[in-house]
Every structure is written in C-alpha cells, then in structure tokens.
Design a protein around this motif. Sequence first.
Motif, PDB file in Angstrom:
ATOM      1  N   SER A 112     -47.261 -99.283 -68.930  1.00  0.00           N
ATOM      2  CA  SER A 112     -48.269 -98.301 -69.311  1.00  0.00           C
ATOM      3  C   SER A 112     -47.612 -97.034 -69.875  1.00  0.00           C
ATOM      4  CB  SER A 112     -49.132 -97.958 -68.100  1.00  0.00           C
ATOM      5  OG  SER A 112     -50.087 -97.003 -68.435  1.00  0.00           O
ATOM      6  N   GLU A 134     -49.261-106.729 -69.592  1.00  0.00           N
ATOM      7  CA  GLU A 134     -50.149-106.082 -68.624  1.00  0.00           C
ATOM      8  C   GLU A 134     -51.222-107.056 -68.130  1.00  0.00           C
ATOM      9  OE1 GLU A 134     -51.447-102.604 -70.754  1.00  0.00           O
ATOM     10  OE2 GLU A 134     -49.920-101.351 -69.790  1.00  0.00           O
ATOM     11  N   LYS A 153     -46.316 -97.797 -73.327  1.00  0.00           N
ATOM     12  CA  LYS A 153     -47.448 -97.852 -74.250  1.00  0.00           C
ATOM     13  C   LYS A 153     -47.865 -96.445 -74.674  1.00  0.00           C
ATOM     14  CE  LYS A 153     -51.714-100.467 -74.461  1.00  0.00           C
ATOM     15  NZ  LYS A 153     -52.641-101.280 -73.657  1.00  0.00           N
TER      16      LYS A 153
END
Length: 142
Positions: A24, A88, A27
Amino acid sequence: MNATGFFHFRFVFLLNSAMQMHSSDLKKNIQNLEKNSVTSLQTLVNLGSEVYMQADVPDTRHIFVDVGMGFHVEFTWSEALDFISMREERLAKQIEEHSQQIATINAEIKMPLHSLIANDNSIQLQPHGHGHGQEGAEQFFS
C-alpha cells in the motif's frame, strides 16, 4: 493441528498483513510520482542497521519491485500498480483464509477445556494476571 502449526499460521498472518501495508505504501509513492510528474529524484537508502546513503535516481519512470524470494522485477509505473493490486488481492485472500484457520484452531483448543471445566469444577485455570478458579476460567475464555 499441533502448536507449531498454530504459531505458523499466526506468523504467516502477521507477515501477510505487513506485506499488504508495504504494498500500500509503495502504491501511494508511485501514485505521488505520477501525480507530481517526478521523473528524477534524490533520496536516502537504508543500507541496514539504520545506516543511510544518499542516492540519485535519474529516471523514476521504471522501478524495481520486490516480487519475493529475493527477486526484483523492473516495471513501469502502471505495470507496478497492476502488480501491486494483484498482490494485495492475493494477500487479502490469504489473510482471510488464515484468519478462519486461526479461529478454527482456537475453537478446537477451547472446546476440550470447556468440557474439562464443566466436568470437574476443581480444575483451576489461572491465566497470567487474572483471577482464580471458575472466575479465572471464564476470564480465560472471554
């Protein structure tokens, strides 16, 4: 399942959770690079033991992503974002599977203990820092 298997599931669950948070963060960093049109940058790289070195990145449009087992693959920003999304999804599925397995193992551990307590009130479970006797057992299972 034995205790070793139980702790393995807990470790894998925690590891997958950490990997999901790392993905995350990556990203978000890629999205920030795209949003701000950053094509080169200076940064600090952790060499280990909190020792850092300054690094120049002349072209940020291609990045290397850790794909596991010590391998890194060169991706464009969009390829990296696609890979991260797939990772993910896979990690979320694994976390859910391991959570269910942990719940099953916990239930399998508690069922025999409940039976023992119901059949013999003289058994006193004393979890660390809790009360004694039946009261302690009730706290243990809550």
